[in-house]
Design an enzyme around this catalytic site. Structure first.
Site, mmCIF file in Angstrom:
data_model
loop_
_atom_site.group_PDB
_atom_site.id
_atom_site.type_symbol
_atom_site.label_atom_id
_atom_site.label_comp_id
_atom_site.label_asym_id
_atom_site.label_seq_id
_atom_site.Cartn_x
_atom_site.Cartn_y
_atom_site.Cartn_z
ATOM 1 N N TYR A 1 31.044 52.469 42.047
ATOM 2 C CA TYR A 1 31.856 51.406 42.027
ATOM 3 C C TYR A 1 31.144 50.114 41.429
ATOM 4 C CZ TYR A 1 35.113 47.755 43.507
ATOM 5 O OH TYR A 1 36.154 46.843 43.854
ATOM 6 N N SER B 1 35.139 42.880 39.803
ATOM 7 C CA SER B 1 34.995 42.428 41.475
ATOM 8 C C SER B 1 33.632 41.702 41.250
ATOM 9 C CB SER B 1 34.509 43.757 41.907
ATOM 10 O OG SER B 1 33.879 43.925 43.038
HETATM 11 P P1 NAD Z 1 44.526 49.298 46.690
HETATM 12 O O1 NAD Z 1 43.986 50.467 46.943
HETATM 13 O O2 NAD Z 1 45.582 48.526 47.427
HETATM 14 O O3 NAD Z 1 45.384 49.591 45.290
HETATM 15 C C1 NAD Z 1 44.975 50.225 44.280
HETATM 16 C C2 NAD Z 1 46.108 50.716 43.353
HETATM 17 O O4 NAD Z 1 45.654 51.844 42.203
HETATM 18 C C3 NAD Z 1 47.064 51.661 44.193
HETATM 19 O O5 NAD Z 1 48.457 51.036 43.465
HETATM 20 C C4 NAD Z 1 47.060 53.039 43.766
HETATM 21 O O6 NAD Z 1 48.092 53.844 43.651
HETATM 22 C C5 NAD Z 1 46.296 52.776 42.181
HETATM 23 N N1 NAD Z 1 45.465 54.076 41.929
HETATM 24 C C6 NAD Z 1 44.714 54.679 42.590
HETATM 25 N N2 NAD Z 1 44.029 55.719 41.794
HETATM 26 C C7 NAD Z 1 45.079 55.595 40.509
HETATM 27 C C8 NAD Z 1 45.023 56.425 39.527
HETATM 28 N N3 NAD Z 1 44.297 57.640 39.257
HETATM 29 N N4 NAD Z 1 45.954 56.177 38.608
HETATM 30 C C9 NAD Z 1 46.687 55.212 38.705
HETATM 31 N N5 NAD Z 1 46.882 54.153 39.751
HETATM 32 C C10 NAD Z 1 45.806 54.630 40.767
HETATM 33 O O7 NAD Z 1 43.297 48.430 46.397
HETATM 34 P P2 NAD Z 1 43.173 46.874 45.725
HETATM 35 O O8 NAD Z 1 42.156 46.470 46.713
HETATM 36 O O9 NAD Z 1 44.443 46.385 45.514
HETATM 37 O O10 NAD Z 1 42.169 47.179 44.614
HETATM 38 C C11 NAD Z 1 42.689 46.741 43.190
HETATM 39 C C12 NAD Z 1 41.704 46.469 42.255
HETATM 40 O O11 NAD Z 1 41.114 45.530 42.706
HETATM 41 C C13 NAD Z 1 40.626 47.544 42.269
HETATM 42 O O12 NAD Z 1 40.081 47.950 40.815
HETATM 43 C C14 NAD Z 1 39.436 47.254 42.924
HETATM 44 O O13 NAD Z 1 38.282 47.574 42.565
HETATM 45 C C15 NAD Z 1 39.566 45.570 42.928
HETATM 46 N N6 NAD Z 1 39.157 44.713 43.752
HETATM 47 C C16 NAD Z 1 39.628 45.100 45.072
HETATM 48 C C17 NAD Z 1 38.946 43.914 46.091
HETATM 49 C C18 NAD Z 1 39.405 43.733 47.549
HETATM 50 O O14 NAD Z 1 38.580 43.396 48.215
HETATM 51 N N7 NAD Z 1 40.431 44.582 47.767
HETATM 52 C C19 NAD Z 1 37.825 43.056 45.535
HETATM 53 C C20 NAD Z 1 37.681 43.106 44.321
HETATM 54 C C21 NAD Z 1 37.959 44.015 43.303
#
Ligand code: NAD
Length: 260
Positions: A155, A142
């Site tokens: 985080y 991130s």
């Molecule tokens: P999201 O909530 O849409 O998806 C998260 C996914 O992780 C889902 O499929 C969920 O079921 C899965 N998950 C959660 N806990 C779990 C567990 N214990 N075991 C297996 N799977 C699990 O979130 P997102 O925004 O798509 O985030 C995905 C990644 O991207 C994360 O690591 C997040 O930190 C990172 N990220 C997101 C953003 C953003 O703005 N959305 C920015 C930077 C980084």
């Protein structure tokens, strides 16, 4: 970009960024392992939707907070496909709370899912990648792997840790045909971000619209949310021959946020 014959595991791919990357890989012809939580009917629909691009798509529901389940998933999937060529560590959760109110059990689960799970998948994937002389490890860190924001102590800690793991693994496997990189997205409008809008509004005492405009997009100089399709494109590039000498980087895809 074709990934015919390659097998990719994308953790946390039932939603958001993981689903976007898994879709990109499936369309490129890879075998894809979908992982994450959700409604079984919806997960079934995702798997069916991603089939038909030439590769095989399966679901594995291992809980990324449980090292023993991670180990079984990695072992079973390598057994089923004969290889794990591409590993995308993407599963993640978030909690927005001032540090003095941060529940210790939520700290532990964020560190376990957002950081420790990547160690457990990487240690299982590397021996096979070394044996075959090719591998791509992509950790979805991130912008918060590079800089901090208030109220996200667990985080930000986990994501900085993922960047450290990325660099270390990159050096260790550099001569084995394996690259290990982190992608550092800015804000992407996925369920994870939608959920933190009300919490951030509460923590900062502002409205939800103000959170989007003055907190999230305030840092993103393009004034646009990053899209999951853009992140899939970056992940595919990191799997290409052109990216063979790109390793150990933490690549911001953040509309200029970390440049300022
Ligand atoms: P999201 O909530 O849409 O998806 C998260 C996914 O992780 C889902 O499929 C969920 O079921 C899965 N998950 C959660 N806990 C779990 C567990 N214990 N075991 C297996 N799977 C699990 O979130 P997102 O925004 O798509 O985030 C995905 C990644 O991207 C994360 O690591 C997040 O930190 C990172 N990220 C997101 C953003 C953003 O703005 N959305 C920015 C930077 C980084």
């Amino acid at each position: 970009m074709k990934l015919d014959g390659k097998t990719a595991i994308v953790t946390g791919s039932t939603s958001g960024i993981g689903l976007g990357i898994a879709t990109g890989f499936a369309k490129a012809g890879a075998n894809v392992v979908i992982n994450g939580f959700g409604d079984p009917v919806e997960i079934d629909a995702i798997v069916k939707d991603l089939q038909g691009h030439g590769g095989s798509v399966v679901y594995n529901g291992a809980d990324m907070s449980k090292p023993d389940q991670i180990s079984v998933m990695m072992n079973d999937m390598e057994g089923e496909f004969g290889a794990i060529d591409i590993l995308v560590n993407n599963a993640g959760i978030q909690l927005v709370e001032p540090v003095e109110n941060f529940p210790p059990e939520r700290w532990d689960s964020i560190i376990a899912i957002n950081m420790n799970s990547s160690f457990h998948t990487v240690r299982a994937a590397v021996p096979g990648m070394k044996k075959r002389g090719w591998g791509r490890i992509i950790n979805i860190a991130s912008a918060h792997g590079l800089i901090a924001s208030p109220y996200k102590s667990a985080y930000v800690t986990a994501k900085h840790g993922v960047v450290g793991l990325t660099k270390t693994v990159a050096l260790e496997v550099a001569q084995d045909g394996i690259t290990c990189n982190a992608i550092c997205p800015g804000y992407v409008l996925t369920p994870l971000v939608e959920k933190q809008i009300p919490d951030t509004a509460k923590a900062r005492g502002i409205t939800e619209e103000e959170v989007k405009r003055d907190v999230m997009l305030a840092s993103q100089w393009t004034k646009k949310f990053v899209t999951v399709e853009q992140l899939a494109g970056v992940a595919l590039f990191l799997c290409s021959d052109a990216a063979e000498n790109i390793t150990g980087i933490a690549l911001p895809v953040d509309g200029g946020w970390t440049a300022s």
